[in-house]
Design an enzyme around this catalytic site. Structure first.
Site, mmCIF file in Angstrom:
data_model
loop_
_atom_site.group_PDB
_atom_site.id
_atom_site.type_symbol
_atom_site.label_atom_id
_atom_site.label_comp_id
_atom_site.label_asym_id
_atom_site.label_seq_id
_atom_site.Cartn_x
_atom_site.Cartn_y
_atom_site.Cartn_z
ATOM 1 N N HIS A 425 -13.185 6.399 -3.344
ATOM 2 C CA HIS A 425 -12.513 6.757 -2.101
ATOM 3 C C HIS A 425 -12.862 5.802 -0.962
ATOM 4 C CE1 HIS A 425 -9.961 9.098 0.231
ATOM 5 N NE2 HIS A 425 -10.482 10.312 0.108
ATOM 6 N N ASP A 429 -7.247 5.350 -0.979
ATOM 7 C CA ASP A 429 -6.950 6.604 -0.291
ATOM 8 C C ASP A 429 -6.197 7.544 -1.228
ATOM 9 O OD1 ASP A 429 -8.135 5.663 2.037
ATOM 10 O OD2 ASP A 429 -6.255 4.787 2.774
#
Length: 454
Positions: A425, A429
């Site tokens: 992450h 995204d």
């Protein structure tokens, strides 16, 4: 003595020059002069001017030569390994027979015997650490080599069959026939005591030896300790590094496998006939992943922690996780973006065969921009894979199960598969991750998307 040596040298030189110039007359004269020498034996043929000098050499020292076998050179990323011996001192080995394996962080390197002979000395203990070029063992060539069996004709002839022994006399085996009845045992004067069955106590069984009793007690709850091999240690280290470094998050989706299953069922025989390899589901997912990675380049990228930069790749090298007895390995299929289904199936089959034979080299597993793990072959329903560093994402496939799904407002039973994408992450995204997984779903559910480039 000195003049004799000079004469021999001069005659020998003349014979060589005569042969080179093709002068047969000079060659015969030089040969005759050499034959007159008492220390040289010369054979001359009547129809040829070529002479042969007889010589001999002893091969005992060569046959019993002792050689030292060293560890082969490792790849650049591998510095050392642990030795696991397959042979012991005194064992006879043939040429190219496996003597030991060197377990490194990524693969196992086999060390065969360079020649037939006997293991004379092991220079490294079992489990010892070695580097490239380290002496491993000493081999005595030729000693104790297996000899060819003698021909059957040389064996002594079998003895002639002897006459069958005559049966013993019947009287000696049976004995005399009794003429009187055997005596009847006397009945006791007092009546026998009778007890009910419930009153009879069972007799205790003889006590087992103490050692056996302790062994039986320990057999129910035993433990054993096995040293972790270097590959398993490296896998554990890398998985823990991934957890400590990446901000891992997993997103899920489910794929309707009806169309891809129908396509495989319809064309599997023709595919096998043309390409000489079976058509599986793995090639479809590898091709779909390459297509989705080109659409979402962030999933194919990686963070360079040293320079704090994002490295985008314009090529796709997909690592395919393969389970082996020693641990999970991930050989790489390179330049998947330019492959078709047949090329992918052949590459997967070749890498899987090398993994089963423990012949994977470090070069086969280096690199890789994305990983696919197929837990469905073991019946997995659902799971969250762990990223393979330094990559940024991994796709997890699971088993195909029939499930009721809503199709056009109606409930139908379809073969469904859960798929999972675990991603870093820090770089990827949620939008890129979900879009990537939906792209794979659309390609698998309708392979015509690849042809239309949609």
């Amino acid at each position: 003595m000195l003049s004799h040596s000079r004469c021999f040298t001069r005659n020998f030189s003349r014979s060589l020059s005569a042969l080179r110039q093709g002068n047969n007359v000079l060659a015969r004269r030089a040969t005759a002069a050499l034959s007159a020498s008492p220390s040289i034996t010369v054979k001359s043929e009547p129809r040829s001017s070529i002479f042969q000098i007889q010589y001999f050499r002893t091969s005992v020292a060569y046959r019993d030569e002792v050689v030292t076998v060293k560890a082969p050179a490792f790849a650049e990323s591998v510095t050392e390994g642990d030795v696991r011996w397959e042979k012991a001192v005194g064992d006879t080995v043939s040429e190219d027979e496996l003597v030991c394996e060197i377990e490194t962080d990524k693969t196992s390197v086999q060390v065969p015997s360079p020649a037939a002979g006997v293991i004379e000395e092991l220079l490294i203990p079992d489990g010892g650490k070695v580097e490239g070029g380290t002496p491993l063992f000493k081999l005595r060539k030729g000693a104790g080599a297996p000899k060819a069996e003698a021909p059957a004709a040389a064996a002594p002839p079998p003895p002639p069959p002897s006459a069958a022994p005559s049966p013993p006399p019947a009287a000696a085996a049976v004995g005399p026939i009794p003429t009187t009845m055997p005596p009847v045992p006397p009945v006791p004067a007092h009546a026998m005591d009778t007890k009910p069955v419930s009153a009879i106590k069972p007799t205790a069984a003889p006590a087992a030896p103490v050692g056996q009793a302790e062994g039986a007690a320990k057999g129910a709850r035993t433990e054993s300790r096995v040293k972790m091999n270097r590959m398993r240690l490296r896998i554990a280290q890398r998985l823990k590094e991934a957890q400590n470094t990446c901000a891992m998050l997993t997103t899920f989706n489910e794929v309707d496998m009806s169309n891809i299953s129908e396509m495989r069922q319809s064309y599997k025989d023709a595919f096998l006939k043309k390409h000489n390899i079976k058509l599986g589901f793995m090639s479809a997912f590898v091709k779909a992943a390459a297509y989705a990675l080109a659409d979402q380049p962030a999933v194919n990228a990686v963070i360079d922690d040293t320079t704090k930069e994002i490295v985008y790749r314009d090529y796709v090298d997909i690592s395919v996780a393969v389970a082996t007895p020693k641990g999970l390995v991930v050989p790489v299929i390179r330049s998947v973006e330019g492959m078709n289904f047949a090329d992918i199936e052949k590459a997967i089959n070749a890498l899987g065969e090398k993994a089963r034979k423990n012949e994977l080299a470090v070069e086969d597993m280096d690199g890789g921009t994305f990983t696919i793990s197929n837990g469905g072959v073991f019946g997995s329903l659902f799971g969250t894979p762990i990223i393979n560093p330094p990559q940024s994402a991994i796709l997890g496939m699971h088993g195909i199960f029939d499930k009721p799904v809503a199709i056009g407002g109606k409930v139908e039973v379809r073969p469904m598969m859960y798929v999972a994408l675990t991603y870093d992450h820090r770089l990827i995204d949620g939008r890129e991750a979900v879009t990537f997984l939906r792209k794979i779903k659309s390609v698998i559910e309708d392979p015509r998307v690849l042809l239309l480039d949609m």
